[in-house]
Write a protein that holds these residues in place. Structure first.
Motif, PDB file in Angstrom:
ATOM      1  N   GLN A 157     -11.172   2.047  -1.049  1.00  0.00           N
ATOM      2  CA  GLN A 157     -11.974   2.805  -0.075  1.00  0.00           C
ATOM      3  C   GLN A 157     -11.438   4.207   0.106  1.00  0.00           C
ATOM      4  O   GLN A 157     -12.195   5.170   0.258  1.00  0.00           O
ATOM      5  N   GLU A 158     -10.091   4.315   0.077  1.00  0.00           N
ATOM      6  CA  GLU A 158      -9.488   5.632   0.285  1.00  0.00           C
ATOM      7  C   GLU A 158      -9.433   6.436  -1.008  1.00  0.00           C
ATOM      8  O   GLU A 158      -8.970   7.579  -1.004  1.00  0.00           O
ATOM      9  N   VAL A 190      -8.095  12.878  -3.701  1.00  0.00           N
ATOM     10  CA  VAL A 190      -8.064  12.586  -2.269  1.00  0.00           C
ATOM     11  C   VAL A 190      -7.679  13.881  -1.577  1.00  0.00           C
ATOM     12  O   VAL A 190      -6.675  14.507  -1.905  1.00  0.00           O
ATOM     13  N   SER A 215      -4.543  11.947  11.935  1.00  0.00           N
ATOM     14  CA  SER A 215      -3.755  10.715  11.874  1.00  0.00           C
ATOM     15  C   SER A 215      -2.308  11.017  11.493  1.00  0.00           C
ATOM     16  O   SER A 215      -1.378  10.355  11.941  1.00  0.00           O
ATOM     17  N   LYS A 227       0.832  -1.197   0.000  1.00  0.00           N
ATOM     18  CA  LYS A 227       0.000   0.000   0.000  1.00  0.00           C
ATOM     19  C   LYS A 227       0.878   1.264   0.000  1.00  0.00           C
ATOM     20  O   LYS A 227       0.684   2.155  -0.833  1.00  0.00           O
ATOM     21  N   TYR A 268      -7.680  13.211   8.489  1.00  0.00           N
ATOM     22  CA  TYR A 268      -6.372  12.827   7.992  1.00  0.00           C
ATOM     23  C   TYR A 268      -5.276  13.569   8.741  1.00  0.00           C
ATOM     24  O   TYR A 268      -4.265  12.996   9.133  1.00  0.00           O
ATOM     25  N   TRP A 292      -7.711   5.730  -3.937  1.00  0.00           N
ATOM     26  CA  TRP A 292      -6.483   5.718  -4.749  1.00  0.00           C
ATOM     27  C   TRP A 292      -6.681   4.921  -6.048  1.00  0.00           C
ATOM     28  O   TRP A 292      -6.102   5.247  -7.064  1.00  0.00           O
ATOM     29  N   ASN A 335      -7.150  16.420   1.958  1.00  0.00           N
ATOM     30  CA  ASN A 335      -6.838  16.281   3.373  1.00  0.00           C
ATOM     31  C   ASN A 335      -8.008  16.865   4.144  1.00  0.00           C
ATOM     32  O   ASN A 335      -8.519  17.933   3.819  1.00  0.00           O
ATOM     33  N   GLN A 392      -8.557  -1.573   0.521  1.00  0.00           N
ATOM     34  CA  GLN A 392      -8.245  -0.364   1.291  1.00  0.00           C
ATOM     35  C   GLN A 392      -7.948   0.801   0.362  1.00  0.00           C
ATOM     36  O   GLN A 392      -8.419   1.917   0.571  1.00  0.00           O
ATOM     37  N   LEU A 393      -7.153   0.535  -0.694  1.00  0.00           N
ATOM     38  CA  LEU A 393      -6.805   1.596  -1.636  1.00  0.00           C
ATOM     39  C   LEU A 393      -8.055   2.124  -2.328  1.00  0.00           C
ATOM     40  O   LEU A 393      -8.171   3.321  -2.615  1.00  0.00           O
TER      41      LEU A 393
END
Lengths: 369, 125
Positions: B62-63, B82, B91, B18, B88, B65, B84, B59-60
């Motif tokens: 869902q985010e 994507v 994190s 990832k 984000y 990418w 910020n 995961q990629l």
């Protein structure tokens, strides 16, 4: 007749086996010695070269001696069985020589701790499959056309055939056996052709899909070598499937009595269909080496000595059998030798192996019944 | 692009894949809309279970990418957007807490740390 079988065995089995075994280390990439992964840096070190030198010496001595003894006894007793059985003895000698060097290399690696304190890395290319189409599968329409031609031609001729058809020929085209006309005796060869062409196509697909072995120390160059060598082998598979199909058409035409099997051309055709695949395989192997390691490519990467290829020796029993249940790939490149082998850690891999074993056993036992 | 997977690393394999795909996009080594290997292909090439690659791709996706089409497979999102957001940034701050703390204790100066960040940022476009 003995002399003929003797010469055939000598030139198509004994001599090639002796030479292949002797020169095998030259065909393998430097970072794999007798089934053991070693870092690029030490691949030309004295200890490693010594194992290789000893292998060649021991192999030459033992294999040549045994071959001479076997063949001399076989000639004296005119025994074809001994000639055939001797092949297994020779294969046994090859295996013992290999295993001895394999264990030596394993020990040396452990003593020197070559893999300690090094980053072990697997490199994967995310794009190559899409950029490089290495041999279009449409080429396989050539052998398929030959198969279809055989089937249609046989169907057309079927009603004209006599009740007894010749089904066995010797090397000179003399008929040695007749069989009653039936679906299987007439269509046996075309059915075999279908099976063989399918097999060659499957092998072609396996070559295409098998994972490329990219070397960490020179990723771009080794990837290029991989692609070129795969292309060579794919073309080889295509050519062989065409040649064998043509040979089968010729035999089928003999069976249908369309052409006279005793013509001089018979000998030539059968000879060539044995020689071309054999010599072709040797030539391609010399040209490519294991995963293309002998192919010269230009783009040299910067050598990085802090990283080494992943040490996956533990998954390779004797450096020959790959067993890794966590790896989802079914086919993987051989370690000692040129070609691909099966991941026995996958249920499908195990299944393929069992099917192959059954086929071999059946074909050995059937003639005895 | 080449992925470099280290099996003995503390970072789990799915995280390595990832991270490298995201960095590949930032560096421009992976173009927007570029095809990625199928789950099975990538897993087979690395020599791992295909569930691991499945997890990465999901995961990629869902985010944002990558996009996954049933027919054409996996590709880098052609209209990558994507942003910020507060979540984000939180994190990121969390990540930097540990990274800066360790760097500080190991004697990496603030200037050196910022220099490293700048070096990396300059590679992205």
């Amino acid at each position: 007749m003995f002399l003929f079988i003797f010469l055939l065995n000598m030139f198509t089995i004994y001599l090639p086996l002796l030479l292949i075994g002797y020169f095998m280390p030259n065909f393998i990439k430097k970072t794999l010695r007798f089934g053991i992964t070693i870092p690029e840096k030490v691949s030309t070190s004295e200890e490693v070269l010594k194992i290789q030198k000893n292998y060649k010496r021991n192999y030459a001595l033992s294999a040549v001696t045994i071959s001479i003894i076997l063949n001399v006894i076989a000639i004296k007793t005119q025994s074809v069985n001994l000639l055939n059985f001797g092949i297994f003895i020779l294969l046994g000698i090859m295996t013992i020589n290999y295993l001895h060097s394999h264990n030596k290399a394993k020990l040396l690696k452990k003593e020197k701790g070559w893999t300690q304190n090094k980053k072990q890395i697997v490199i994967v290319d995310t794009s190559h499959r899409y950029k490089q189409k290495y041999l279009s599968h449409h080429w396989f329409w050539i052998p398929i056309t030959i198969v279809i031609f055989t089937i249609i031609f046989t169907m057309v001729q079927y009603s004209n055939l006599p009740n007894q058809i010749p089904t066995q020929f010797d090397f000179y085209g003399n008929i040695t056996n007749y069989t009653n006309k039936s679906f299987f005796s007439v269509f046996g060869l075309p059915i075999t052709q279908i099976g063989m062409t399918t097999m060659f196509y499957i092998i072609y697909r396996i070559i295409q899909r098998a994972k490329p072995s990219i070397q960490v120390s020179r990723p771009k160059a080794s990837l290029k070598q991989n692609q070129i060598s795969k292309r060579y082998w794919a073309i080889y598979m295509l050519v062989i499937s065409i040649i064998i199909n043509l040979q089968f058409v010729y035999i089928q035409l003999n069976v249908l009595q369309v052409i006279d099997s005793r013509s001089k051309i018979s000998f030539l055709i059968h000879g060539l269909s044995i020689l071309i695949p054999m010599i072709g395989a040797i030539l391609v192997a010399i040209k490519t080496g294991q995963s293309g390691s002998r192919i010269k490519v230009d783009n040299e990467d910067e050598v990085n000595n802090n990283v080494i290829d992943r040490d996956d020796d533990i998954f390779w029993k004797w450096g020959v059998f790959y067993y890794n249940p966590d790896d989802c790939s079914l086919f993987i490149e051989k370690r000692f030798g040129i070609g691909w082998t099966i991941n026995f850690g996958r249920p499908a891999g195990m299944a393929i192996m069992i099917v192959i074993l059954i086929i071999i056993l059946v074909s050995l036992i059937l003639p005895l019944i | 692009m080449f992925l470099q997977i280290e099996f003995e690393s503390d970072i789990p394999i799915y995280q390595q894949i990832k991270n490298q795909i995201i960095r590949g996009i930032a560096l421009g080594e992976l173009k927007l809309g570029e095809d990625l290997p199928s789950v099975r292909q990538l897993a087979s090439d690395i020599g791992i279970n295909f569930h691991t690659v499945n997890k990465v791709y999901n995961q990629l996706k869902q985010e944002g990418w990558v996009v996954i089409h049933r027919k054409s497979g996996v590709m880098i999102n052609p209209d990558l957007n994507v942003y910020n957001n507060k979540q984000y940034i939180e994190s990121l701050d969390e990540l930097l807490k540990f990274t800066t703390a360790e760097a500080y204790l190991r004697g990496v100066t603030k200037e050196k740390f910022i220099e490293l960040i700048e070096e990396n940022y300059n590679k992205y476009f």
